[in-house]
Design a protein around this motif. Structure first.
Motif, PDB file in Angstrom:
ATOM      1  N   GLY A 111      19.864 -16.438 -26.272  1.00 49.96           N
ATOM      2  CA  GLY A 111      21.054 -17.227 -26.558  1.00 49.96           C
ATOM      3  C   GLY A 111      21.830 -16.671 -27.735  1.00 49.96           C
ATOM      4  O   GLY A 111      23.056 -16.521 -27.679  1.00 49.96           O
ATOM      5  N   THR A 169      24.861 -20.734 -29.945  1.00 55.83           N
ATOM      6  CA  THR A 169      23.916 -21.450 -29.092  1.00 55.83           C
ATOM      7  C   THR A 169      22.761 -22.054 -29.881  1.00 55.83           C
ATOM      8  O   THR A 169      22.265 -23.132 -29.547  1.00 55.83           O
ATOM      9  CB  THR A 169      23.345 -20.520 -27.999  1.00 55.83           C
ATOM     10  OG1 THR A 169      22.790 -19.354 -28.621  1.00 55.83           O
ATOM     11  CG2 THR A 169      24.423 -20.108 -27.001  1.00 55.83           C
ATOM     12  N   TYR A 170      22.324 -21.366 -30.933  1.00 56.61           N
ATOM     13  CA  TYR A 170      21.206 -21.879 -31.724  1.00 56.61           C
ATOM     14  C   TYR A 170      21.488 -21.930 -33.224  1.00 56.61           C
ATOM     15  O   TYR A 170      20.591 -22.238 -34.000  1.00 56.61           O
ATOM     16  CB  TYR A 170      19.944 -21.045 -31.471  1.00 56.61           C
ATOM     17  CG  TYR A 170      19.334 -21.335 -30.120  1.00 56.61           C
ATOM     18  CD1 TYR A 170      18.564 -22.471 -29.910  1.00 56.61           C
ATOM     19  CD2 TYR A 170      19.568 -20.484 -29.034  1.00 56.61           C
ATOM     20  CE1 TYR A 170      18.025 -22.754 -28.667  1.00 56.61           C
ATOM     21  CE2 TYR A 170      19.033 -20.757 -27.786  1.00 56.61           C
ATOM     22  CZ  TYR A 170      18.268 -21.897 -27.611  1.00 56.61           C
ATOM     23  OH  TYR A 170      17.741 -22.182 -26.370  1.00 56.61           O
TER      24      TYR A 170
END
Length: 392
Positions: free
Chosen positions: A303, A310-311
């Motif tokens: 990701g 995304t993270y």
């Protein structure tokens, strides 16, 4: 919606230093104070001048060298303490004298061995003396306020303001409060004090609620948070300065609050603090932990390589830190593809599978390689494998 400015008082050099192992020299305190000033902290507490010559000297040094930040000194509600604080820091609009008042019946009876009336008399005498000396900014900090009875908290507040205090500090001294109860306390005191008196929160972290309680205090009407770098302090520590700044940075619109403190300057100051007091490094401390911007799991790495958002809600660059992808047995094939592509290496599925099985899937240890080390491993392995196949 117009946002409300929140001021920050850093108590790393006083409350933070009180904890075992955290002692600092005046020169070390000055070094940190200047870094905190550079980070935009509004007020820096220098220490408790009446308690030691070290704090007296530190107050003299810091007060003479700060250019933008105000400074605060800590005193008991005793005239003799206030006199020493003034001797150390002088009389100016940049000097906040903070007097500690006893806020709970438990402390009055079992610690101080005095009555409520005697406690109020102390406040009147100390505040009156401070004002008579020309001090503009006098705060009364109510120790153990979160366990105090509301009628006595009201008496302290009214007495303090009548004597000339322009700031009330509400201390959750033992980490007893919850966000709900602490918010209620702040609202109660705000109603009594009126809008012109500054209310500060001073929360401890015994139940892990130091930051949550302080933020709830702001929502309830407090103007200032007292906090420490890394949350250091007595027992489980204090409200974390960097976590408060980060919450206001990322969630300021939601809270309707903002601060002028600079988040990207705090990590460097924290590293300096770590070095000064030999503070152990945490793996997962919010914002400052060793691995909080590091990722090892394959699905997370995939990701992040596609889109860091995304993270990563909290961005490493906002704290002047760097993202780090680490290779462990939880990593996947994506990281191998990424490293080969980064090195302009051509590869096929069989090579990826081979490298994954050899270096990741079959590892049982707690291996943890940074990307450069791991890249060298897989490139060397591919080169050796290619040489062997050529010989055959």
């Amino acid at each position: 919606m117009e946002k409300r400015l929140i001021s920050l008082l850093d108590t790393t050099l006083r409350d933070g230093e009180q904890a075992p192992g955290n002692a600092m020299t005046p020169e070390q305190k000055l070094r940190l104070a200047l870094m905190l000033e550079d980070a935009g902290v509004h007020t820096i507490e220098t220490g408790f001048p009446a308690s030691s010559s070290t704090d007296f000297i530190a107050t003299q040094m810091i007060s003479s060298q700060l250019k933008k930040s105000s400074f605060a000194t800590f005193s008991r509600a005793l005239v003799k303490d206030v006199k020493i604080a003034i001797d150390a820091g002088g009389v100016s609009d940049r000097h906040l004298v903070m007097l500690v008042a006893t806020g709970s019946d438990l402390h009055l009876k079992n610690k101080r061995h005095i009555t409520r009336e005697q406690g109020l008399t102390e406040i009147i005498e100390a505040v009156t003396y401070a004002k008579d000396q020309g001090l503009q900014n006098v705060a009364v900090g109510i120790e153990d306020a979160s366990r105090g009875e509301y009628d006595y908290i009201e008496s302290i507040t009214r007495t303090s303001i009548k004597a000339g205090a322009n700031q009330i500090i509400l201390a959750d001294t033992t980490g007893y409060a919850t966000p709900t109860s602490f918010g209620d306390l702040v609202r109660f005191v705000r109603k009594i004090s009126g809008p012109d008196i500054k209310i500060s929160t001073h929360c401890h972290n015994d139940l892990g609620l130091g930051v949550a309680n302080a933020l709830e205090g702001l929502k309830a009407g407090a103007n200032e948070i007292q906090a420490t770098l890394g949350g250091i302090g007595e027992r489980a520590g204090n409200t974390s300065l960097e976590q408060i700044v980060a919450n206001l940075y990322y969630k300021g619109d939601e809270y309707g609050l903002y601060t002028t403190a600079r988040l990207n300057k705090l990590y460097k100051a924290y590293i300096t603090l770590q070095d000064i007091i030999n503070l152990e490094e945490s793996r997962m401390q919010p914002l400052f932990g060793k691995y909080v911007f590091s990722t090892a799991a394959g699905i997370h790495q995939q990701g992040i390589l596609n889109d860091p958002n995304t993270y990563e809600y909290v961005k490493p660059q906002d704290l002047d830190r760097e993202r780090q992808l680490l290779v462990t047995r939880h990593s996947g094939k994506t990281i191998i593809r990424h490293l080969l592509q980064e090195n302009f290496e051509t590869h096929n599925k069989d090579e990826i599978d081979y490298l994954y099985d050899k270096f990741i899937f079959n590892q049982q240890s707690s291996m943890c390689d940074d990307l450069n080390d791991f890249k060298q491993k897989i490139l060397s392995e591919l080169e050796s494998k290619s040489t062997e196949e050529a010989v055959l």
